[in-house]
Write an enzyme that holds these catalytic residues in place. Structure first.
Site, PDB file in Angstrom:
ATOM      1  CG  HIS A   1      42.384  42.912  51.664  1.00  0.00           C
ATOM      2  ND1 HIS A   1      43.048  42.257  52.676  1.00  0.00           N
ATOM      3  CD2 HIS A   1      43.248  42.918  50.616  1.00  0.00           C
ATOM      4  CE1 HIS A   1      44.250  41.903  52.266  1.00  0.00           C
ATOM      5  NE2 HIS A   1      44.398  42.291  50.999  1.00  0.00           N
TER       6      HIS A   1
ATOM      7  CE  LYS B   1      47.465  42.417  55.401  1.00  0.00           C
ATOM      8  NZ  LYS B   1      47.356  42.407  53.956  1.00  0.00           N
TER       9      LYS B   1
ATOM     10  CG  HIS C   1      43.621  37.604  52.181  1.00  0.00           C
ATOM     11  ND1 HIS C   1      44.384  36.901  53.068  1.00  0.00           N
ATOM     12  CD2 HIS C   1      44.376  38.647  51.789  1.00  0.00           C
ATOM     13  CE1 HIS C   1      45.553  37.498  53.206  1.00  0.00           C
ATOM     14  NE2 HIS C   1      45.571  38.565  52.444  1.00  0.00           N
TER      15      HIS C   1
ATOM     16  CG  ASP D   1      43.888  39.847  48.405  1.00  0.00           C
ATOM     17  OD1 ASP D   1      44.583  40.877  48.395  1.00  0.00           O
ATOM     18  OD2 ASP D   1      44.371  38.702  48.443  1.00  0.00           O
TER      19      ASP D   1
ATOM     20  CG  HIS E   1      49.186  37.719  54.486  1.00  0.00           C
ATOM     21  ND1 HIS E   1      48.852  37.947  53.164  1.00  0.00           N
ATOM     22  CD2 HIS E   1      49.639  36.437  54.521  1.00  0.00           C
ATOM     23  CE1 HIS E   1      49.102  36.860  52.447  1.00  0.00           C
ATOM     24  NE2 HIS E   1      49.580  35.932  53.246  1.00  0.00           N
TER      25      HIS E   1
ATOM     26  NE  ARG F   1      49.337  45.479  42.737  1.00  0.00           N
ATOM     27  CZ  ARG F   1      49.511  44.542  43.639  1.00  0.00           C
ATOM     28  NH1 ARG F   1      49.867  44.844  44.878  1.00  0.00           N
ATOM     29  NH2 ARG F   1      49.340  43.273  43.349  1.00  0.00           N
TER      30      ARG F   1
ATOM     31  CG  HIS G   1      46.660  44.573  47.043  1.00  0.00           C
ATOM     32  ND1 HIS G   1      47.726  44.685  47.904  1.00  0.00           N
ATOM     33  CD2 HIS G   1      45.934  43.514  47.473  1.00  0.00           C
ATOM     34  CE1 HIS G   1      47.658  43.724  48.812  1.00  0.00           C
ATOM     35  NE2 HIS G   1      46.570  43.005  48.584  1.00  0.00           N
TER      36      HIS G   1
HETATM   37  C1  NCD Z   1      48.798  40.478  47.072  1.00  0.00           C
HETATM   38  C2  NCD Z   1      49.588  41.435  46.169  1.00  0.00           C
HETATM   39  O1  NCD Z   1      49.817  41.093  45.002  1.00  0.00           O
HETATM   40  O2  NCD Z   1      49.924  42.535  46.620  1.00  0.00           O
HETATM   41  N1  NCD Z   1      48.817  39.175  46.478  1.00  0.00           N
HETATM   42  C3  NCD Z   1      47.939  38.174  46.705  1.00  0.00           C
HETATM   43  O3  NCD Z   1      48.148  37.079  46.186  1.00  0.00           O
HETATM   44  N2  NCD Z   1      46.869  38.344  47.441  1.00  0.00           N
HETATM   45  C4  NCD Z   1      49.363  40.480  48.448  1.00  0.00           C
HETATM   46  C5  NCD Z   1      48.486  39.821  49.464  1.00  0.00           C
HETATM   47  O4  NCD Z   1      47.404  40.307  49.794  1.00  0.00           O
HETATM   48  O5  NCD Z   1      48.863  38.748  49.961  1.00  0.00           O
HETATM   49 ZN    ZN Z   2      45.896  41.532  49.807  1.00  0.00          ZN
END
Ligand code: NCD
Ligand code: ZN
Length: 370
Positions: A17, A103, A178, A251, A140, A21, A19
């Site tokens: 998991h 997701k 998460h 995450d 989520h 970007r 991100h």
């Molecule tokens: C994540 C994000 O910033 O994209 N933020 C977070 O607090 N984990 C989104 C997510 O996974 O909930």
């Molecule tokens: Zn996330």
């Protein structure tokens, strides 16, 4: 009592998991993930979100072209479920090996989730198709009901939505992402080979006091929000238990510093730079370092039905000073300048010292390592 080890070689791990970007932030953060992790489940909450096979392919290309030379890293793409996503699109992407999973963001539950699902009944045809295909649903798990206290939203989601969903689609493969509560641990633990949960490093280290220690600390704000100490303890126990339903998912969610440190600071903690070292610190405190490899490198691929990696990562018990902020790609590359100060993401553990550091990474099988 045996002496604690000072060196540890693990099969190369995956991050289930993350991100990554896009644009300059992708360039800055990708090397940190790709250096250590062989594969990662890449979250689709871009703006606009990744809802088509074409968008996922294009995003995958942008990730691959942002990789440092010689990196051995496979991004595993996910589809962002919306109220009107066509099941045929998911099937096409899954069969083509573009989508590894889909997701589910309840609409407005977290960062870039406005286009998420407003009602699970609306996506019944999608869930039926995923069940039939064996395509994992990544959730989520928080309700968005403003009458529900933010600290209770995960537990209420399990009762109101997850339990009925798994009854209705009993063959659906589900990852509760998460997890942050003892209720989630209890629900997932030992229940079914079709149910798993990812656990982040920050939810293993922090309880909710962290957000208010000496002032309002946006560095420790993420969603689902960190909970009471009793919940943190339950997560540590689950992660170090050797139960195959609990595996690594960082995450890691970078935001520009200016976005975190504002009147309405963004949710998300950027931990990719030293995520494995962060988990190692927790496992050591629990005297469970022998469980780290399975959590980081075996249970995830087994759940997803993917082969285990063949490379290795070596950690040594030598203190590691973590910088406060990520100022450029890591390791630094010649062609990328540092990020401007207000754009650089704040680092989890920034300014702290971690007990373990990575000393060697090999993307091919090594033999004869002590
Ligand atoms: C994540 C994000 O910033 O994209 N933020 C977070 O607090 N984990 C989104 C997510 O996974 O909930
Ligand atoms: Zn996330």
């Amino acid at each position: 009592m045996t002496e604690a080890p000072s060196r540890l070689t693990l099969r190369r791990p995956d991050d289930w998991h993350v991100h990554l970007r896009d644009g300059a932030m992708l360039q800055a953060v990708l090397p940190a993930t790709a250096r250590v992790f062989a594969r990662a489940i890449v979250m689709p909450n871009l703006k606009p979100p990744v809802t088509t096979v074409e968008a996922a392919l294009a995003y995958r290309e942008r990730i691959l072209s942002a990789l440092p030379d010689g990196a051995q890293f496979t991004p595993l793409m996910t589809a962002y479920l919306t109220d009107d996503l066509d099941p045929a699109v998911l099937e096409k992407g899954f069969r083509a090996g573009v989508f590894t999973a889909a997701k589910l963001y309840p609409a407005n539950a977290t960062t870039n989730s406005a286009a998420g699902v407003t009602n699970l009944d609306t996506i019944a045809p999608v869930l039926e198709r995923m069940e039939a295909l064996g395509m994992p649903l990544l959730i989520h798990g928080e309700v968005t009901d403003s009458a529900i206290d933010i600290f209770d939203r995960e537990a209420v989601f399990i009762e109101r939505h997850l339990i009925p969903l798994r009854e209705r689609y009993s063959g659906l493969k589900v990852v509760l992402e998460h997890i942050t509560t003892a209720q989630a641990v209890d629900y997932v633990s030992g229940r079914s080979p079709l149910l798993a949960a990812t656990i982040t490093p920050h939810h293993l280290h922090l309880n909710r006091n962290a957000m208010f220690a000496g002032g309002l600390r946006s560095d420790f704000y993420c969603l689902p929000v960190v909970k009471r100490e009793t919940h943190r303890r339950a997560l540590v126990k689950a992660a170090t238990s050797g139960e195959p339903c609990f595996f690594l998912g960082t995450d890691s969610a970078p935001h520009p510093r200016a976005g975190k440190e504002s009147a309405c600071g963004c949710a998300g903690i950027f931990n990719a730079l030293h995520a494995l070292e962060s988990y190692a610190a927790v496992f050591e405190r629990e005297e469970a370092l022998h469980q780290l490899e399975a959590f980081a490198s075996e249970f995830g691929p087994r759940f997803y039905g993917l082969p285990l990696n063949s490379g290795t990562v070596t950690l040594e018990r030598t203190p590691l000073d973590v910088p406060a902020r990520l100022v450029g790609p890591f390791p630094p590359s010649a062609d990328e300048g540092p990020l401007p100060d207000d754009q650089a993401p704040v680092l989890f553990h920034g300014g702290d010292t971690l007990p373990w550091r990575i000393t060697a990474i090999s993307s091919v099988a090594q033999t004869g390592i002590a």
